[in-house]
Design a protein around this motif. Structure first.
Motif, PDB file in Angstrom:
ATOM      1  N   THR A 166      68.453 -13.453 -38.043  1.00 19.90           N
ATOM      2  CA  THR A 166      69.657 -13.008 -38.735  1.00 19.90           C
ATOM      3  C   THR A 166      70.267 -14.173 -39.501  1.00 19.90           C
ATOM      4  O   THR A 166      69.751 -15.293 -39.470  1.00 19.90           O
ATOM      5  N   SER A 167      71.375 -13.943 -40.180  1.00 25.07           N
ATOM      6  CA  SER A 167      71.959 -14.937 -41.082  1.00 25.07           C
ATOM      7  C   SER A 167      72.807 -15.954 -40.321  1.00 25.07           C
ATOM      8  O   SER A 167      73.804 -15.586 -39.692  1.00 25.07           O
ATOM      9  N   HIS A 348      69.390  -3.912 -31.663  1.00 23.30           N
ATOM     10  CA  HIS A 348      69.057  -3.141 -32.869  1.00 23.30           C
ATOM     11  C   HIS A 348      69.024  -1.643 -32.572  1.00 23.30           C
ATOM     12  O   HIS A 348      69.548  -0.833 -33.351  1.00 23.30           O
ATOM     13  N   ASP A 353      75.777  -4.706 -34.483  1.00 27.55           N
ATOM     14  CA  ASP A 353      75.577  -5.721 -35.517  1.00 27.55           C
ATOM     15  C   ASP A 353      75.052  -7.001 -34.870  1.00 27.55           C
ATOM     16  O   ASP A 353      75.705  -7.568 -33.996  1.00 27.55           O
TER      17      ASP A 353
END
Length: 426
Positions: A166-167, A348, A353
């Motif tokens: 993820t970011s 997920h 989130d």
């Protein structure tokens, strides 16, 4: 049956003081041998190498190095002077100075252990001289140092983003508000202690002194502007910001002309060893993660929990309890690397989130740094203060309660940490 046997072997190896990275690698290799045979062994070294050379991981040694340069270059002393002039007039001001400087230092190093080692050696002796008990001085320093993994940049956040795919930039943004809330709560608790024990006021508020210390510390303020401004503005990635932070810290240190190269060398060696340990953990986790994924263990765990409940808040409650328990026994890096690949399919599948969950995990592990028996940050603060760990733990309970309150707020009111992420990225 094989999974259970590997898990028992892994726990047994850890309990006899085999390094966690070695135990993970041994467990992964045994699993691969049992399921795929000897033909799987030639790829072990390549898999470990590929797992530990991801671009985002370069940020870890860079942020550690930037923190070491900052501490060796006279930046820390100027920050202490400025924060003292700013809030030293409050009763118990030195404790608040400790928290305030930790808040700033957190924006450079990303490591709570580095924070408590660098600032504790300066502030804890001063606090003891001013009438603070050793347990209180250690508790304030330890709890405020955990802001370093909540406020961006954060090494555990980098590891989580790598493990969860993820970011990291969004994680950094999500940690900003919880970090400020945590700092405010810790200051309130410190003020309550100051009233109870009649702790001293450091100095009367003096505008000329505040102006002088601000100007003196002004070059140091460029560091968080470069890191946070670059990341939040979308000009650089987290890894690029780490490289810029090193260059900026060097320039600021040269500007002050107080670079202690002996201290810098020692800090760089310590940081290098810490980074090597983390990278070895990452490499070893690739083997275990690959085996578990092929054995479909994460998917089966996700399906089992989703069979019990699909309620996101209940799943987050289960994860909170799980990570709080894990925090008693594992260092934050080990906990992330070992557990995240297993639970991320559940996250997920439940529609949670992953950025929000990453913040929840980070807050849990910040609390874990304060809870024995492992409690790496608490133990470091106790060593500096020469205080008994159990006495410090008793004093530390109200500070830990603040971190727990921030955790619950961010878990069940996700708009608090996520509104900046929504505004900037979505």
């Amino acid at each position: 049956m094989l999974i259970l046997a590997i898990f028992i072997a892994l726990v047994a190896l850890i309990f006899i003081n085999v390094p966690i990275a070695v135990a993970l690698a041994v467990g992964g290799i045994i699993g691969l041998l049992a399921t795929e045979g000897v033909s799987s062994l030639p790829t072990v070294a390549l898999d470990m190498y590929d797992g530990s050379t991801k671009f985002s991981l370069i940020a870890i040694p860079m942020f550690v190095l930037a923190g070491a340069i900052m501490n060796a270059g006279g930046v820390t002393d100027r920050l202490i002077n400025f924060v003292t002039a700013l809030i030293g007039f409050v009763r118990g001001g030195l404790a608040m100075v400790n928290i305030g400087v930790s808040l700033f230092f957190a924006e450079i190093s990303g490591s709570a252990v580095a924070d408590v080692a660098a600032l504790g050696s300066v502030l804890i002796p001063q606090m003891k001289k001013r009438g603070y008990s050793a347990p209180l001085a250690a508790a304030v320093t330890s709890s405020s140092a955990s802001l370093a993994i909540i406020i961006p940049p954060s090494i555990p956040m980098i590891l989580y983003a790598t493990s969860a795919n993820t970011s990291v930039e969004q994680l950094f943004v999500a940690g900003f508000v919880p970090g400020l809330l945590g700092a405010a709560g810790l200051m309130f608790v410190a003020y309550m202690f100051a009233l109870r024990y009649n702790l001293p006021v450091e100095e009367a508020f003096n505008m000329p002194r505040l102006r002088k210390t601000f100007i003196d510390a002004l070059p140091a303020f460029s560091l968080p502007v470069i890191i946070l401004g670059g990341i939040f503005g979308g000009f650089v990635t987290a890894t690029e910001a780490a490289g810029l932070a090193v260059i900026a810290a060097l320039l600021v240190g040269l500007w002050y002309r107080e670079m202690d190269f002996k201290h810098l060398k020692r800090a760089m060696l310590d940081g290098g060893m810490q980074t090597a340990i983390v990278m070895l953990l990452v490499a070893a986790s690739v083997l275990m993660g690959g085996f578990l994924t092929r054995a479909r263990v994460p998917q089966e765990i996700a399906a089992a929990i989703l069979d019990m409940t699909t309620n996101q808040y209940l799943i987050l409650l289960i994860m909170n309890v799980f990570f709080l328990i894990i925090g008693f026994f594992l260092h934050s890096a080990a906990a992330i690397i070992l557990v995240i690949p297993i639970v991320i399919p559940l996250i997920h599948a439940a529609g949670i989130d992953p950025v929000h969950f990453g913040l929840v995990v980070t807050l849990n592990l910040a609390i874990g740094q304060q809870t024995p028996p492992v409690a790496s940050v608490l133990i470091t603060a106790c060593a500096v203060a020469r205080a008994n760990i159990w006495e410090v733990s008793k004093v530390n309970l109200p500070f830990v309660a603040v971190l727990l309150a921030v955790l619950l707020l961010c878990t069940y009111v996700p708009a608090v940490p996520m509104f900046l992420v929504e505004y900037l990225y979505r």
